[in-house]
Design a protein around this motif. Sequence first.
Motif, PDB file in Angstrom:
ATOM      1  N   ARG A 192      41.819  38.493  43.388  1.00 40.35           N
ATOM      2  CA  ARG A 192      41.878  39.924  43.711  1.00 40.35           C
ATOM      3  C   ARG A 192      40.898  40.276  44.817  1.00 40.35           C
ATOM      4  N   LEU A 193      41.186  41.393  45.456  1.00 37.64           N
ATOM      5  CA  LEU A 193      40.292  41.921  46.485  1.00 37.64           C
ATOM      6  C   LEU A 193      39.047  42.502  45.840  1.00 37.64           C
ATOM      7  N   GLU A 194      37.978  42.505  46.590  1.00 37.41           N
ATOM      8  CA  GLU A 194      36.762  43.207  46.207  1.00 37.41           C
ATOM      9  C   GLU A 194      36.866  44.618  46.795  1.00 37.41           C
ATOM     10  N   ALA A 195      36.069  45.533  46.298  1.00 33.91           N
ATOM     11  CA  ALA A 195      36.087  46.916  46.795  1.00 33.91           C
ATOM     12  C   ALA A 195      35.844  46.937  48.307  1.00 33.91           C
ATOM     13  N   GLY A 196      36.708  47.591  49.031  1.00 35.44           N
ATOM     14  CA  GLY A 196      36.566  47.745  50.477  1.00 35.44           C
ATOM     15  C   GLY A 196      36.938  46.524  51.293  1.00 35.44           C
ATOM     16  N   GLU A 197      37.412  45.471  50.682  1.00 36.09           N
ATOM     17  CA  GLU A 197      37.726  44.223  51.381  1.00 36.09           C
ATOM     18  C   GLU A 197      39.158  44.249  51.906  1.00 36.09           C
TER      19      GLU A 197
END
Length: 180
Positions: free
Chosen positions: A76-81
């Motif tokens: 999954r993506l990290e916040a803001g990535e």
Amino acid sequence: MTEWTVHGTRRVYESEWMSVDLDDVEVPQGERFEHHVLRLPFPSTGVVVIEDEKVLLMWRHRFTTGAWGWEIPAGRLEAGEAVETAAIRETEEETGYRVGTIEPLITFNPLNGISSTTTHIFVGTDAIKTGEPDPAEAARIEWVPLNEIHSYIRKGLIPCGITLVALNTYLTLRASSGPA
């Protein structure tokens, strides 16, 4: 054709990884009921890493199904990535290989009847070994010949839905347009 109407949402569980909601929905024929919805705060990514007619796969165990199988690197993506950044990061973290180039392959929703999550799949090339794979992610990493993938699928060695969609899409598009 008309769409289902959502009259409201009631959250029944929430964590940093997901939430489970009961949506109050009404179908076009007029029936109204609560429908479970799994919501993930960030999209997922996966990468089909290709080199010399081979694909980079991870052999791993999934406790949720009690099964071993081959998978592409994904997470999954990290916040803001950005999705591209997450795809490159996840590949390196999970396999010990950093891809130099990625191209979009397909974006899909693996559970669209019960989940809003989206998965972005890329094709990665120019992979360079930068370290060792995370032992929590994979028991081993192998470059598998592309011409063996259909055999792996038939034998049940690739049980992961995201991996199946990614590899079948890659192989189908490759067959219709030639090698990447």
